[in-house]
Motif scaffolding. Sequence first.
Motif, PDB file in Angstrom:
ATOM      1  N   THR A  71       0.827  -1.219   0.000  1.00  0.00           N
ATOM      2  CA  THR A  71       0.000   0.000   0.000  1.00  0.00           C
ATOM      3  C   THR A  71       0.861   1.269   0.000  1.00  0.00           C
ATOM      4  N   GLU A  72       0.261   2.354  -0.469  1.00  0.00           N
ATOM      5  CA  GLU A  72       0.912   3.661  -0.448  1.00  0.00           C
ATOM      6  C   GLU A  72       0.188   4.600   0.514  1.00  0.00           C
ATOM      7  N   ASN A  73      -0.488   4.033   1.481  1.00  0.00           N
ATOM      8  CA  ASN A  73      -1.285   4.822   2.420  1.00  0.00           C
ATOM      9  C   ASN A  73      -0.461   5.853   3.183  1.00  0.00           C
ATOM     10  N   ASP A  74       0.703   5.437   3.677  1.00  0.00           N
ATOM     11  CA  ASP A  74       1.513   6.353   4.473  1.00  0.00           C
ATOM     12  C   ASP A  74       2.043   7.505   3.631  1.00  0.00           C
ATOM     13  N   ALA A  75       2.463   7.215   2.409  1.00  0.00           N
ATOM     14  CA  ALA A  75       2.965   8.273   1.528  1.00  0.00           C
ATOM     15  C   ALA A  75       1.869   9.282   1.228  1.00  0.00           C
ATOM     16  N   GLU A  76       0.653   8.799   1.028  1.00  0.00           N
ATOM     17  CA  GLU A  76      -0.459   9.706   0.751  1.00  0.00           C
ATOM     18  C   GLU A  76      -0.725  10.621   1.938  1.00  0.00           C
ATOM     19  N   ARG A  77      -0.610  10.080   3.146  1.00  0.00           N
ATOM     20  CA  ARG A  77      -0.804  10.908   4.346  1.00  0.00           C
ATOM     21  C   ARG A  77       0.310  11.935   4.479  1.00  0.00           C
ATOM     22  N   LEU A  78       1.546  11.512   4.309  1.00  0.00           N
ATOM     23  CA  LEU A  78       2.668  12.420   4.480  1.00  0.00           C
ATOM     24  C   LEU A  78       2.701  13.501   3.412  1.00  0.00           C
ATOM     25  N   ALA A  79       2.228  13.166   2.215  1.00  0.00           N
ATOM     26  CA  ALA A  79       2.243  14.128   1.113  1.00  0.00           C
ATOM     27  C   ALA A  79       1.322  15.317   1.377  1.00  0.00           C
ATOM     28  N   ARG A  80       0.379  15.153   2.306  1.00  0.00           N
ATOM     29  CA  ARG A  80      -0.513  16.268   2.641  1.00  0.00           C
ATOM     30  C   ARG A  80       0.254  17.442   3.232  1.00  0.00           C
ATOM     31  N   LEU A 115      16.742  18.056   5.487  1.00  0.00           N
ATOM     32  CA  LEU A 115      16.491  16.866   6.289  1.00  0.00           C
ATOM     33  C   LEU A 115      15.699  15.853   5.488  1.00  0.00           C
ATOM     34  N   LEU A 116      16.150  14.612   5.509  1.00  0.00           N
ATOM     35  CA  LEU A 116      15.410  13.510   4.902  1.00  0.00           C
ATOM     36  C   LEU A 116      14.990  12.564   6.012  1.00  0.00           C
ATOM     37  N   PHE A 117      13.679  12.447   6.217  1.00  0.00           N
ATOM     38  CA  PHE A 117      13.145  11.512   7.198  1.00  0.00           C
ATOM     39  C   PHE A 117      12.827  10.193   6.507  1.00  0.00           C
ATOM     40  N   VAL A 118      13.363   9.114   7.040  1.00  0.00           N
ATOM     41  CA  VAL A 118      13.108   7.778   6.496  1.00  0.00           C
ATOM     42  C   VAL A 118      12.241   7.022   7.489  1.00  0.00           C
ATOM     43  N   GLU A 119      11.009   6.735   7.081  1.00  0.00           N
ATOM     44  CA  GLU A 119      10.104   5.945   7.915  1.00  0.00           C
ATOM     45  C   GLU A 119      10.307   4.483   7.546  1.00  0.00           C
ATOM     46  N   ASN A 120      11.064   3.777   8.374  1.00  0.00           N
ATOM     47  CA  ASN A 120      11.428   2.400   8.076  1.00  0.00           C
ATOM     48  C   ASN A 120      10.210   1.486   8.166  1.00  0.00           C
ATOM     49  N   VAL A 121      10.356   0.277   7.676  1.00  0.00           N
ATOM     50  CA  VAL A 121       9.298  -0.728   7.763  1.00  0.00           C
ATOM     51  C   VAL A 121       8.932  -0.938   9.233  1.00  0.00           C
ATOM     52  N   GLY A 122       7.629  -1.066   9.516  1.00  0.00           N
ATOM     53  CA  GLY A 122       7.172  -1.261  10.885  1.00  0.00           C
ATOM     54  C   GLY A 122       7.639  -2.591  11.443  1.00  0.00           C
ATOM     55  N   ASN A 123       8.743  -2.556  12.189  1.00  0.00           N
ATOM     56  CA  ASN A 123       9.374  -3.782  12.654  1.00  0.00           C
ATOM     57  C   ASN A 123      10.527  -3.364  13.560  1.00  0.00           C
ATOM     58  N   LEU A 124      10.655  -3.963  14.730  1.00  0.00           N
ATOM     59  CA  LEU A 124      11.754  -3.606  15.626  1.00  0.00           C
ATOM     60  C   LEU A 124      12.864  -4.649  15.651  1.00  0.00           C
ATOM     61  N   VAL A 125      12.785  -5.625  14.736  1.00  0.00           N
ATOM     62  CA  VAL A 125      13.815  -6.663  14.704  1.00  0.00           C
ATOM     63  C   VAL A 125      14.777  -6.423  13.537  1.00  0.00           C
ATOM     64  N   CYS A 126      14.320  -6.678  12.316  1.00  0.00           N
ATOM     65  CA  CYS A 126      15.197  -6.595  11.140  1.00  0.00           C
ATOM     66  C   CYS A 126      15.846  -5.222  10.946  1.00  0.00           C
TER      67      CYS A 126
END
Length: 231
Positions: A71-80, A115-126
């Motif tokens: 999905t591109e849901n997060d990108a659509e939210r951030l693009a606002r 500044l470049l913010f990188v929202e990593n994959v939702g995961n605290l392991v990999c």
Amino acid sequence: MCRVVDLQQAVLAKNDAAAQALRAGLAAQGTTVVNLLSSPGSGKTALLEGELLLARERGLPVAALTADLATENDAERLARSGAPVKQVLTDGLCHLEAGMLAGHLHGWLPGHTRLLFVENVGNLVCPASYDLGESLRVVLASVTEGEDKPLKYPTAFGLAQLVIVTKTDIAEAVGFDEGAFRAHVQQVNPGVDVLLTSARTGQGTGALLDRALAAAEGSPVHAPVMARARS
């Protein structure tokens, strides 16, 4: 077992080299990377959206790259926010790597980005083991995830240069014990700062942006004991 460990070390060494090259290249053009890690549903997209909006209000050139399995849901939210945003779909890969990030930035990232913010994959392991060429690594946890989260994911929290607690507006309702959480963070990462935020009430808005700017301007960032031990 030794061959598996050797392979893992080789993969991480290759990634570290790519991360160093990416960090140097972006620094040469005046861009600082902030790597955001958390579990799914922690609220990092809501937090980031607020920080991007504030940056735009201040006239600060920022951009965001967000990674998800689908999905591109997060990108659509951030693009606002009006900031340049790019969605990366990892097709099942549970983390970003430095070489992958560099490939997605090529030809897309505006050259004047501060500044470049990188929202990593939702995961605290990999994602915890992979340097992305960031100058500030931030780990987030919501008040709904439990005070022992840092103990369950010691690598992610142990390598953080900043820890952010989200959704504090419901902390009382869910019985969040702030003192216990802070103690557990300090147990795995002595000296790291913990910031409290709420996207709903606005608590802590701008704190992440200010920390990122300070790092971009050369202010020292927290040096985790775990990172020093691994180097």
